[in-house]
Design a protein around this motif. Structure first.
Motif, PDB file in Angstrom:
ATOM      1  N   MET A 129      42.048  46.843  43.511  1.00 38.30           N
ATOM      2  CA  MET A 129      43.176  47.148  42.634  1.00 38.30           C
ATOM      3  C   MET A 129      43.883  48.429  43.053  1.00 38.30           C
ATOM      4  O   MET A 129      43.247  49.401  43.443  1.00 38.30           O
ATOM      5  N   TYR A 183      37.847  40.932  35.226  1.00 44.20           N
ATOM      6  CA  TYR A 183      39.307  41.030  35.307  1.00 44.20           C
ATOM      7  C   TYR A 183      39.972  40.956  33.933  1.00 44.20           C
ATOM      8  O   TYR A 183      41.083  41.452  33.751  1.00 44.20           O
ATOM      9  N   TYR A 222      46.682  43.658  43.262  1.00 45.11           N
ATOM     10  CA  TYR A 222      45.378  43.360  43.859  1.00 45.11           C
ATOM     11  C   TYR A 222      45.507  42.959  45.325  1.00 45.11           C
ATOM     12  O   TYR A 222      46.430  42.240  45.710  1.00 45.11           O
ATOM     13  N   PHE A 237      39.774  40.869  46.370  1.00 45.78           N
ATOM     14  CA  PHE A 237      39.666  40.088  45.133  1.00 45.78           C
ATOM     15  C   PHE A 237      38.745  38.883  45.341  1.00 45.78           C
ATOM     16  O   PHE A 237      37.837  38.625  44.539  1.00 45.78           O
TER      17      PHE A 237
END
Length: 269
Positions: A200, A132, A146, A151
């Motif tokens: 993303m 990240y 996100y 995530f």
């Protein structure tokens, strides 16, 4: 993490050749790092530290970081994009550092399940941080949003993959076993990366971005791939030669011991 809402998102696609190349790098880097950690066994002091540093660069810098950036360059959009040199370098240092810490911890207590889990969590969280941070290095006129679930899944994959990689590194012997483990590790590394990418969404923000002051993706990709492959190939050659030399020395020692036993036996008339 920003929650997903209705917004104008940017279309993106993957260059599948680069995706395949990223998988190859992950597998080759994993195999090289396993060989390096195999060479570390039985060493002490400065020699052991040198093996750990080499393995950390092979796994953290080669298999994980190089795969990560080739995978990012494979992500194609219709918007100009560059990379922040500072954050890119920071992500490399994170990857190598956390992998080195994990290897060092486990080398002290190879048979401890607790140490394995602690080292795996530290390394996994570090790998996720690398990913990240590398994502944040992307410079473009868009914001990254996100999906919280994906995530979280990417972080879990990173921890599980790191733990498995460390266990395999200290418990495998044969080259075929190591090759098979490298493929598994390559799948895990790519799985973490592309899950993180799937989490993303790019949302154009209309800001003016100075792409000229950043590193061009293609330039960065070529440099990263060529430099990493050169280091990995050289590391693998040196490691295999050292392992072969060690094997011959062990054979010579066994022959010397047999000769001494024959000489020490009493002669019977």
């Amino acid at each position: 993490m920003m929650e997903m809402t209705e917004m104008h998102t940017m279309e993106a696609s993957y260059n599948w050749f680069l995706v395949a190349l990223s998988f190859f790098v992950a597998v080759f880097g994993s195999f090289t790092s396993l060989q390096l950690m195999r060479g570390m066994r039985g060493t002490e002091g400065g020699a052991k530290i040198a093996w750990i540093i080499s393995a950390a660069f092979a796994l953290g810098g080669g298999a994980i970081w190089t795969m990560h950036f080739i995978g990012m360059i494979a992500y194609e959009t219709n918007m100009p994009m560059g990379y922040s040199a500072g954050l890119t370098a920071l992500s490399l240092m994170i990857a190598v550092g956390v992998v080195g810490i994990g290897i060092f911890l486990l080398s002290k207590s190879q048979n401890s399940l607790l140490v394995l889990l602690v080292a795996g969590v530290i390394t996994g969280l570090g790998v996720a941080s690398m990913h990240y941070t590398g994502m944040a290095a992307m410079v473009m006129a868009a914001d990254m949003v996100y999906d919280n679930i994906l995530f979280a899944v990417s972080i879990v994959i990173a921890i599980v993959a790191a733990t498995a990689a460390l266990w395999l590194a200290f418990n495998l012997e044969g080259n075929m076993q190591m090759f098979a483990a490298s493929v598994v590790m390559g799948v895990a590394v790519c799985g973490m990366h592309y899950t993180g990418m799937a989490a993303m969404t790019m949302v154009p923000n209309g800001q003016a971005i100075e792409i000229e002051s950043t590193v061009a993706p293609l330039t960065l990709g070529l440099f990263v791939f060529c430099f990493s492959m050169l280091l990995l190939v050289l590391s693998l050659i040196v490691t295999l030669s050292q392992l072969q030399k060690r094997m011959y020395e062990e054979f010579d020692d066994d022959d010397d011991e047999e000769d001494e036993e024959v000489v020490s036996q009493p002669v019977r008339n």
